[in-house]
Design a protein around this motif. Structure first.
Motif, short mmCIF file in Angstrom:
data_model
loop_
_atom_site.label_atom_id
_atom_site.label_comp_id
_atom_site.label_asym_id
_atom_site.label_seq_id
_atom_site.Cartn_x
_atom_site.Cartn_y
_atom_site.Cartn_z
N THR A 143 -0.80 -7.58 -1.47
CA THR A 143 -1.00 -8.69 -2.40
C THR A 143 0.24 -9.57 -2.41
N VAL B 140 -6.50 -6.25 -7.71
CA VAL B 140 -5.12 -6.41 -8.13
C VAL B 140 -5.01 -7.75 -8.84
N ARG C 81 -2.08 -16.82 -0.63
CA ARG C 81 -2.98 -15.86 0.00
C ARG C 81 -4.06 -16.62 0.75
N ASP D 12 3.28 -17.76 -4.79
CA ASP D 12 2.48 -16.82 -4.00
C ASP D 12 1.38 -17.57 -3.27
N TYR E 221 -2.87 -10.50 -10.67
CA TYR E 221 -1.45 -10.87 -10.67
C TYR E 221 -1.18 -12.21 -11.32
N HIS F 127 -6.29 -12.99 -8.48
CA HIS F 127 -6.42 -11.57 -8.13
C HIS F 127 -6.84 -11.43 -6.68
N VAL F 128 -6.64 -10.23 -6.15
CA VAL F 128 -7.05 -9.88 -4.79
C VAL F 128 -7.93 -8.65 -4.88
N SER G 231 -0.66 -12.93 3.28
CA SER G 231 -0.07 -13.01 1.95
C SER G 231 1.40 -13.37 2.09
#
Length: 812
Positions: free
Chosen positions: A164, A215, A631, A629, A217, A137-138, A645
């Motif tokens: 994100t 967020v 980050r 993904d 994810y 999550h962010v 990101s």
């Protein structure tokens, strides 16, 4: 006669009294304690600061006469509590807020001896890791939200979310996450809002009401259901235990764009209130369908209220929130529609009510309950000169219900059990007729005889549909966070049941593992989620009706694969796998990396009806999604903080489609076609942002960069050049082989924006100003071209936006 847009008395009564019905729990907690001096007595007037340098969260308070202190409305996260008092050793205490049970943290101050340095206590690392969670999550704090670059700050929610990793941007704030269409949801103080809240469908949520955004994810916990492609947890601002304060702001930008608003809040340790109102007006309200921005005026207004009560011992906390908004806007015209004098308009309104109660059952247990209601209405008004179709849409998409959860900790277990029940009263009215004689020409190869009765150019009449139905949704779950040394197992089981438009249910295991390697400061994580995603309810009654089936071409009616034209939408089901890690790079950087795979049955999308903005839900037979993904977050260092990101999404859908509205011979291709790349597929999306507070001057500077490699498009340059409405888009198509798995794509784009602000409160002037230069290099581009699912839309040009905010009172 249509019903007025008022919340029924029964729903209001339900909101006020139904909290005891047994599932989202609180998303924030509290930290309290006492500050003791060397003599063991409580010390007053000691300043304490709770902060997370990755998210940007920072809260200050001062101890009372007996040394007691409290922090309210603290989002779930790890923090460091800082106590730096002259003549005493500095204290930097790591604390973890994970439940609504008030966290007791007492502080014992010690005098600095003559031989000691004032740096006797080493600074905690700022790259705070989440060592006990397998969830990806962010977090976005209000301090970043307040400075986020935007043409209109109250409509910037989607810009914040798409920072994100894994989010591909589309027009008007729409986004696609990890191959999903738009199957994300907000959870606002425990109330799930699962219908689409973008300005095309409803009213965007003002990010200014947020204390924080989370967020989620990857590895979504079992407590979340409905549309969990991505879950946006929004904890709203509260006036509890805060001095009286408020602000008034206004701003302006290109295209006669203006905004204004005000907020007011404050309270004691027992009672608090916070309220805000805002509005905006623009001659470029939506992303237009061509560079000339034709017929595109709009305005929107929103209001928010939160009331809090907390018992003296914090064992009982009651919260009421109300959120309402309305939008009036034009439907942007193509060149041919503008020439014809088309003047379609849209009005949308929504109301949300939520009453929540948190009760502390003991030192390690809480009970949370929410009763809620949401009212949403969308109206499209036709005009006399509409082309190629004239249409009217008037639909309500309401829901009300209750949820509850019990959380408790036993030994190494963090258990939670809960449930939710919701009702969805839906009322739809849809009317259309053909106004262009070339749209369904009897001499053309694509002629559909089933549309002939509604061809107004050949003596036909308007088609009309009206339907009403109430759906039911219920779910229950149990989850456990098991901690054993450096290993954490997040185990959950959820059951979902939904009966709109057809009865479906599913049992969903959610399993995640996290292992912390302390020597390298690395958290390894892996998860499997079984997911049940409820259908998109916008126009679902018509899209799944026999009346819609009566409009499809005869070849569709004769097709067993397409259900003979009876096209009931189904809930999407997924098997989702994620592996990844979180790693501290030095003391200031935190890296998150995830690789993910999803296998879907009945993956969802929507088709748009002839550029009207009316959409109908559709599902496909199956889908295969995979990607990665990344980050990287920089904790505040010498006034600088930022993030990068990056994401890659590969999304394959398998025909035939189910649902929607098939009016032409193109449905035949869906019968015989093979797997294809959906327009959610994008090879690379990247976003970076940095903020620099220039010392103690009050000046700050920001920059952001967004790269999109380009979504899928079926359009070809030659076809576009032959179409006066879309010829401008031909240069933005990158030609590939054109096959289903190697389609043409939208041309890549890189958008840079810059911001600067000045906080004059440091000079005893309660004013802040901010200027944003968006798309600074005036890069031209499009989000999509002739998409069945979205149409054609142009990205915003270079825009200078300026706003000023006057503050009064004291926030802490």
């Amino acid at each position: 006669m249509r019903p007025s847009h008022r919340l029924p008395a029964g729903i209001l009564l339900f909101v006020l009294i139904a909290v005891a019905v047994p599932a989202s729990a609180a998303t924030s907690g509290s930290v309290k304690g006492r500050v003791f001096g060397p003599d063991g007595q409580g010390m007053p007037a000691v300043t304490l600061q709770l902060r997370n340098d990755i998210t940007g969260f920072k809260a200050d308070t001062t101890s009372g006469p007996d040394g007691s202190y409290q922090f309210f409305n603290v989002p779930f996260n790890p923090y460091v509590l800082h106590v730096d008092t002259q003549s005493f050793q500095p204290i930097h205490r790591a604390v973890e807020v994970r439940s609504a049970v008030p966290l007791q943290v007492d502080i014992n101050l010690k005098l600095i001896s003559i031989s000691e340095s004032v740096t006797v206590t080493a600074e905690q690392t700022s790259a705070q890791l989440e060592t006990d969670s397998s969830t990806s999550h962010v977090d976005v704090d209000k301090s970043y939200i307040a400075r986020a670059p935007a043409t209109v700050s109250s409509r910037a929610m989607e810009e914040l979310i798409t920072a994100t990793p894994g989010f591909a941007k589309d027009e008007n704030g729409r986004y696609h996450f990890q191959g999903f269409h738009s199957q994300g949801q907000f959870v606002i103080d425990g109330q799930t809002v699962s219908d689409q809240t973008g300005v095309t469908f409803s009213n965007s949520i003002d990010p200014g009401i947020a204390q924080s955004l989370e967020v989620i994810y990857g590895n979504v916990p079992a407590e979340y259901g409905e549309k969990i492609g991505a879950v946006i947890n929004l904890a709203t601002k509260s006036g509890l235990s805060s001095p009286f304060h408020g602000d008034v702001y206004g701003g302006g930008a290109r295209y006669a764009t203006y905004e204004g608003g005000a907020s007011l809040g404050g309270g004691s340790r027992r009672f608090g209130a916070y309220a805000s109102v805002n509005g905006s007006w623009s001659d470029r309200f939506l992303d237009p369908v061509n560079p000339d921005n034709l017929h595109n005026h709009g305005n929107t207004q929103r209001g928010f209220l939160r009331l809090d009560y907390a018992g003296d011992d914090l064992k009982d906390q009651v919260r009421f929130t109300a959120l309402a908004g309305q939008t009036r806007r034009d439907v942007p015209n193509t060149y041919s529609q503008e020439a014809a004098g088309q003047d379609e308009r849209v009005e949308s309104r929504d109301q949300n009510y939520n009453l929540g109660w948190t009760h502390v059952l003991g030192p390690k247990a809480t009970f949370d309950a929410n009763a809620f209601a949401r009212r949403s209405r969308f109206e499209l008004f036709p005009s006399p000169n509409d082309t190629p179709v004239t249409a009217l849409s008037d639909r309500t998409l309401d829901n009300y219900g209750a949820n509850a959860a019990v959380s408790w900790r036993i030994g190494n277990h963090e258990l939670k059990i809960g449930g939710v029940y919701k009702r969805f009263p839906i009322d739809e009215r849809f009317r259309f007729g053909l106004t262009d004689p070339g749209l369904n020409d009897p001499d053309s190869d694509g002629y559909n005889p089933d549309l002939a009765p509604y061809d107004l150019t050949r003596g036909g009449t308007l088609f009309e549909f009206q339907g009403k139905r109430t759906g039911n949704y219920a779910a229950a779950y149990i989850q456990d966070g098991l901690h054993y040394g450096s290993l954490t197992a997040n185990l959950g089981l959820r059951y979902d049941h939904n009966d709109l438009p057809t009865t479906e249910s599913q049992v969903e295991p959610r399993v995640g593992l996290a292992y912390f390697i302390q020597s390298t400061r690395t958290v390894l994580r892996a998860s499997y989620n079984r997911i049940f995603v409820t259908p998109e309810y916008e126009n679902i009654l018509f899209g799944s009706s026999a009346q819609a089936a009566s409009l499809v071409p005869p070849v569709v009616k004769d097709s067993r694969e397409l259900g003979g034209g009876v096209l009931l939408n189904r809930s999407e089901r997924q098997n989702a796998y994620t592996v990844g890690l979180q790693h501290a790079v030095g003391g200031k950087l935190r890296l998150d990396v995830d690789f993910w795979w999803r296998r879907a049955t009945f993956p969802a999308d929507q088709d748009q009806f002839e550029n009207t903005g009316i959409v109908f839900p559709i599902t496909f037979t199956s889908g295969r999604h995979n990607g990665w993904d990344v980050r990287l977050d920089l904790a505040q260092t010498h006034g600088v903080r930022g993030f990068v990101s990056v994401g890659h999404t590969h999304a394959i859908y398998v025909p035939p489609p189910i649902g929607g509205l098939f009016l032409d011979q193109g449905a035949v291709d869906a019968i015989t076609g093979g797997p294809f790349l959906i327009d959610h597929d994008q090879k690379l999306q990247a976003q970076a942002g940095v903020l620099w507070d220039v010392g103690a001057t009050g000046l700050w500077i920001g920059a952001s960069l967004r790269y999109d490699s380009g979504l899928v498009t079926d359009a070809s340059p030659d076809e576009l050049l032959a179409d006066p409405d879309n010829a401008f888009a031909a240069p933005f198509v990158v030609v590939h082989t054109g096959g289903d798995l190697d389609p043409n794509r939208i041309k890549e784009r890189t958008i840079a924006s810059f911001s600067a602000g000045f906080d004059l409160s440091r000079y005893h002037v309660p004013l802040t100003i901010q200027a944003d230069l968006l798309n600074a290099f005036d890069r031209q581009g499009v989000y999509n071209i002739e998409s069945v699912f979205g149409g054609t839309h142009v990205i915003p040009p270079r825009t200078l936006a300026v706003r000023a905010r006057y503050s009064f009172g004291r926030k802490s």
